[in-house]
Design a protein around this motif. Structure first.
Motif, PDB file in Angstrom:
ATOM      1  N   LEU A 121       0.829  -1.206   0.000  1.00  0.00           N
ATOM      2  CA  LEU A 121       0.000   0.000   0.000  1.00  0.00           C
ATOM      3  C   LEU A 121       0.869   1.264   0.000  1.00  0.00           C
ATOM      4  CD1 LEU A 121      -2.898  -0.886   2.508  1.00  0.00           C
ATOM      5  CD2 LEU A 121      -3.031  -0.664   0.027  1.00  0.00           C
ATOM      6  N   ARG A 122       1.949   1.257   0.777  1.00  0.00           N
ATOM      7  CA  ARG A 122       2.834   2.432   0.819  1.00  0.00           C
ATOM      8  C   ARG A 122       3.478   2.686  -0.531  1.00  0.00           C
ATOM      9  NH1 ARG A 122       4.764  -0.290   5.714  1.00  0.00           N
ATOM     10  NH2 ARG A 122       3.659   0.547   7.539  1.00  0.00           N
ATOM     11  N   GLU A 123       3.843   1.605  -1.229  1.00  0.00           N
ATOM     12  CA  GLU A 123       4.430   1.771  -2.554  1.00  0.00           C
ATOM     13  C   GLU A 123       3.391   2.214  -3.577  1.00  0.00           C
ATOM     14  OE1 GLU A 123       6.158  -2.008  -3.346  1.00  0.00           O
ATOM     15  OE2 GLU A 123       7.818  -1.750  -1.906  1.00  0.00           O
ATOM     16  N   LYS A 124       2.174   1.706  -3.416  1.00  0.00           N
ATOM     17  CA  LYS A 124       1.091   2.075  -4.341  1.00  0.00           C
ATOM     18  C   LYS A 124       0.726   3.537  -4.201  1.00  0.00           C
ATOM     19  CE  LYS A 124      -3.686   0.810  -5.502  1.00  0.00           C
ATOM     20  NZ  LYS A 124      -4.820  -0.092  -5.158  1.00  0.00           N
ATOM     21  N   TYR A 125       0.709   4.010  -2.955  1.00  0.00           N
ATOM     22  CA  TYR A 125       0.343   5.407  -2.687  1.00  0.00           C
ATOM     23  C   TYR A 125       1.571   6.162  -2.143  1.00  0.00           C
ATOM     24  CZ  TYR A 125      -4.383   3.499  -3.024  1.00  0.00           C
ATOM     25  OH  TYR A 125      -5.530   2.874  -3.453  1.00  0.00           O
ATOM     26  N   SER A 126       2.628   6.142  -2.918  1.00  0.00           N
ATOM     27  CA  SER A 126       3.873   6.768  -2.481  1.00  0.00           C
ATOM     28  C   SER A 126       3.865   8.289  -2.609  1.00  0.00           C
ATOM     29  CB  SER A 126       5.048   6.194  -3.279  1.00  0.00           C
ATOM     30  OG  SER A 126       4.848   6.415  -4.668  1.00  0.00           O
ATOM     31  N   SER A 127       2.954   8.804  -3.396  1.00  0.00           N
ATOM     32  CA  SER A 127       2.875  10.254  -3.563  1.00  0.00           C
ATOM     33  C   SER A 127       2.496  10.918  -2.240  1.00  0.00           C
ATOM     34  CB  SER A 127       1.847  10.609  -4.639  1.00  0.00           C
ATOM     35  OG  SER A 127       1.715  12.010  -4.754  1.00  0.00           O
ATOM     36  N   LYS A 128       3.055  12.108  -1.983  1.00  0.00           N
ATOM     37  CA  LYS A 128       2.857  12.788  -0.710  1.00  0.00           C
ATOM     38  C   LYS A 128       1.719  13.805  -0.729  1.00  0.00           C
ATOM     39  CE  LYS A 128       6.245  10.628   1.212  1.00  0.00           C
ATOM     40  NZ  LYS A 128       5.977   9.582   2.237  1.00  0.00           N
ATOM     41  N   ASP A 129       0.978  13.879  -1.857  1.00  0.00           N
ATOM     42  CA  ASP A 129      -0.120  14.847  -1.886  1.00  0.00           C
ATOM     43  C   ASP A 129      -1.239  14.397  -0.954  1.00  0.00           C
ATOM     44  OD1 ASP A 129      -2.448  13.505  -3.715  1.00  0.00           O
ATOM     45  OD2 ASP A 129      -0.468  12.924  -4.462  1.00  0.00           O
ATOM     46  N   GLN A 130      -2.058  15.329  -0.515  1.00  0.00           N
ATOM     47  CA  GLN A 130      -3.065  15.075   0.510  1.00  0.00           C
ATOM     48  C   GLN A 130      -4.070  14.009   0.101  1.00  0.00           C
ATOM     49  OE1 GLN A 130      -5.159  18.577   1.790  1.00  0.00           O
ATOM     50  NE2 GLN A 130      -6.359  17.496   3.333  1.00  0.00           N
ATOM     51  N   GLN A 131      -4.524  14.048  -1.143  1.00  0.00           N
ATOM     52  CA  GLN A 131      -5.535  13.093  -1.609  1.00  0.00           C
ATOM     53  C   GLN A 131      -4.991  11.661  -1.590  1.00  0.00           C
ATOM     54  OE1 GLN A 131      -7.143  14.031  -5.463  1.00  0.00           O
ATOM     55  NE2 GLN A 131      -8.586  12.330  -5.457  1.00  0.00           N
ATOM     56  N   THR A 132      -3.746  11.512  -2.046  1.00  0.00           N
ATOM     57  CA  THR A 132      -3.137  10.174  -2.063  1.00  0.00           C
ATOM     58  C   THR A 132      -2.933   9.644  -0.648  1.00  0.00           C
ATOM     59  OG1 THR A 132      -1.972  10.718  -4.119  1.00  0.00           O
ATOM     60  CG2 THR A 132      -1.172   8.818  -2.859  1.00  0.00           C
ATOM     61  N   GLN A 168      -4.649  10.451   2.014  1.00  0.00           N
ATOM     62  CA  GLN A 168      -5.960  10.098   2.565  1.00  0.00           C
ATOM     63  C   GLN A 168      -6.400   8.727   2.080  1.00  0.00           C
ATOM     64  OE1 GLN A 168      -8.531  13.361   1.468  1.00  0.00           O
ATOM     65  NE2 GLN A 168      -7.970  14.586   3.273  1.00  0.00           N
ATOM     66  N   LYS A 169      -6.136   8.444   0.803  1.00  0.00           N
ATOM     67  CA  LYS A 169      -6.475   7.130   0.249  1.00  0.00           C
ATOM     68  C   LYS A 169      -5.649   6.037   0.921  1.00  0.00           C
ATOM     69  CE  LYS A 169      -8.644   4.582  -2.821  1.00  0.00           C
ATOM     70  NZ  LYS A 169     -10.116   4.381  -2.757  1.00  0.00           N
ATOM     71  N   LEU A 170      -4.380   6.333   1.193  1.00  0.00           N
ATOM     72  CA  LEU A 170      -3.509   5.378   1.892  1.00  0.00           C
ATOM     73  C   LEU A 170      -4.043   5.080   3.282  1.00  0.00           C
ATOM     74  CD1 LEU A 170      -0.905   3.735   2.270  1.00  0.00           C
ATOM     75  CD2 LEU A 170       0.256   5.861   2.887  1.00  0.00           C
ATOM     76  N   GLN A 171      -4.425   6.116   4.021  1.00  0.00           N
ATOM     77  CA  GLN A 171      -4.965   5.925   5.367  1.00  0.00           C
ATOM     78  C   GLN A 171      -6.264   5.132   5.338  1.00  0.00           C
ATOM     79  OE1 GLN A 171      -5.307   9.739   7.259  1.00  0.00           O
ATOM     80  NE2 GLN A 171      -3.137  10.210   7.081  1.00  0.00           N
ATOM     81  N   GLN A 172      -7.103   5.410   4.348  1.00  0.00           N
ATOM     82  CA  GLN A 172      -8.387   4.712   4.237  1.00  0.00           C
ATOM     83  C   GLN A 172      -8.176   3.217   3.989  1.00  0.00           C
ATOM     84  OE1 GLN A 172     -10.998   6.276   1.216  1.00  0.00           O
ATOM     85  NE2 GLN A 172     -12.372   4.516   1.313  1.00  0.00           N
ATOM     86  N   GLU A 173      -7.303   2.875   3.021  1.00  0.00           N
ATOM     87  CA  GLU A 173      -7.086   1.464   2.700  1.00  0.00           C
ATOM     88  C   GLU A 173      -6.302   0.752   3.803  1.00  0.00           C
ATOM     89  OE1 GLU A 173      -5.949   0.253  -1.131  1.00  0.00           O
ATOM     90  OE2 GLU A 173      -7.129   1.783  -2.191  1.00  0.00           O
ATOM     91  N   THR A 174      -5.458   1.502   4.507  1.00  0.00           N
ATOM     92  CA  THR A 174      -4.738   0.912   5.639  1.00  0.00           C
ATOM     93  C   THR A 174      -5.713   0.527   6.747  1.00  0.00           C
ATOM     94  OG1 THR A 174      -2.739   2.215   5.177  1.00  0.00           O
ATOM     95  CG2 THR A 174      -2.967   1.302   7.385  1.00  0.00           C
ATOM     96  N   MET A 175      -6.664   1.412   7.052  1.00  0.00           N
ATOM     97  CA  MET A 175      -7.674   1.112   8.067  1.00  0.00           C
ATOM     98  C   MET A 175      -8.543  -0.059   7.647  1.00  0.00           C
ATOM     99  SD  MET A 175      -6.974   2.989  10.560  1.00  0.00           S
ATOM    100  CE  MET A 175      -8.396   2.475  11.538  1.00  0.00           C
ATOM    101  N   GLU A 176      -8.872  -0.137   6.364  1.00  0.00           N
ATOM    102  CA  GLU A 176      -9.663  -1.259   5.859  1.00  0.00           C
ATOM    103  C   GLU A 176      -8.893  -2.574   6.009  1.00  0.00           C
ATOM    104  OE1 GLU A 176     -10.611  -0.224   1.861  1.00  0.00           O
ATOM    105  OE2 GLU A 176     -12.183   1.227   2.426  1.00  0.00           O
ATOM    106  N   LEU A 177      -7.568  -2.505   5.776  1.00  0.00           N
ATOM    107  CA  LEU A 177      -6.734  -3.700   5.940  1.00  0.00           C
ATOM    108  C   LEU A 177      -6.701  -4.138   7.401  1.00  0.00           C
ATOM    109  CD1 LEU A 177      -4.747  -5.687   4.562  1.00  0.00           C
ATOM    110  CD2 LEU A 177      -2.903  -4.077   5.122  1.00  0.00           C
ATOM    111  N   PHE A 178      -6.573  -3.173   8.316  1.00  0.00           N
ATOM    112  CA  PHE A 178      -6.601  -3.493   9.745  1.00  0.00           C
ATOM    113  C   PHE A 178      -7.922  -4.162  10.132  1.00  0.00           C
ATOM    114  CE2 PHE A 178      -3.496   0.203  10.766  1.00  0.00           C
ATOM    115  CZ  PHE A 178      -2.421  -0.627  10.477  1.00  0.00           C
ATOM    116  N   GLN A 179      -9.026  -3.597   9.667  1.00  0.00           N
ATOM    117  CA  GLN A 179     -10.346  -4.129  10.001  1.00  0.00           C
ATOM    118  C   GLN A 179     -10.546  -5.519   9.420  1.00  0.00           C
ATOM    119  OE1 GLN A 179     -13.135  -1.172   8.659  1.00  0.00           O
ATOM    120  NE2 GLN A 179     -12.553   0.318  10.236  1.00  0.00           N
TER     121      GLN A 179
END
Length: 264
Positions: A100-111, A113-124
């Motif tokens: 996921l970190r490699e997929k969303y490696s861009s540091k812009d805010q939208q990317t 946010q998408k990283l945090q969302q999919e990370t939380m989904e993975l945790f759940q």
């Protein structure tokens, strides 16, 4: 892992601060005022003294510390089991987190946010709580501080001898600090064992190895300077944690091996 180390260092700093300037020179009694004294320190002091009185023996107060430590560990057992399971789960999903970190490696805010969302989904999805590893530390630290105060502010405890040391003084032979560091290292080593495949692909492995060596040394150094009774609490508690890790993790490892065998 870095956050966990920072939390531990911060809490140890709080321990040092409180042990040095929070009524440490005043004996604890039922009339001691304040939330800290009435809720934490006095009940623990009362329990340690009354358990010691049950033995009517020379080693009563030392045995009291051992027994009360085991009681505390039994109370915290469900929380610690949850920590072990969560730690194992975090190790298993590290490769997916890295993807996921490699997929969303861009540091812009939208990317991000998408990283945090999919990370939380993975945790759940895997039932993992990243905060579960720090929670036992947060719960145990007030108990540790209260234990120190109960020892140093209860005359019977701080002046009593047990085995080769006086409970209120540092271990003159440094045996307890060595045992404290050794059992802390063993317990952490057991926590990391049995997940070879997960650890190989775990990008957090360098930090985990760093914690494996830093934490035992740090706790061992503190045990040199603090009261022997506190070091005794650490030794008994860490020994309990070693057996707890073996009893909880071995069935989990066998279950994983059975799944792997079935998959083949």
């Amino acid at each position: 892992m870095r956050k966990k180390l920072l939390i531990l260092l911060s809490l140890v700093g709080v321990l040092v601060l409180l042990s040095g300037c929070t009524q440490i020179d005043q004996d604890i009694t039922s009339e001691s005022e304040g939330f800290w004294n009435s809720i934490f320190v006095y009940p623990l002091s009362w329990l340690l003294v009354h358990v010691a009185e049950l033995f009517h023996a020379e080693f009563g107060y030392g045995l009291s510390i051992v027994i009360v430590t085991l009681l505390i560990r039994l109370v915290l057992l469900p929380l610690n089991i949850k920590q072990i399971k969560s730690s194992k789960g975090m190790q298993e999903i590290q490769p997916k987190l890295q993807e996921l970190r490699e997929k969303y490696s861009s540091k812009d805010q939208q990317t991000q946010q998408k990283l945090q969302q999919e990370t939380m989904e993975l945790f759940q999805k895997h039932g993992v709580n990243p905060l579960a590893g720090c929670l036992p530390i947060l719960v145990q630290m007030p108990i540790l501080i209260a234990f120190y105060h109960a020892i140093m502010r209860t005359a019977e405890l701080r002046s009593h001898e047990f085995l080769w040391f006086t409970l209120g003084d540092p271990d003159p032979y440094y045996i307890l600090p060595v045992l404290t560091a050794g059992f802390t290292f063993l317990q952490q080593k057991l926590m990391m064992a049995g997940n070879a495949s997960a650890n190989t692909n775990n990008p957090m492995m360098p930090q985990m190895k760093m914690m494996l060596y830093i934490m035992p040394v740090m706790i061992g150094v503190f045990a040199i300077f603090f009261a022997s009774a506190l070091a005794l609490y650490w030794v008994v508690g860490n020994l309990f944690m070693v057996f707890q890790t073996l009893l909880v993790k071995n069935p989990m490892m066998k279950k994983d091996e059975a799944k792997a065998g079935g998959a083949k």
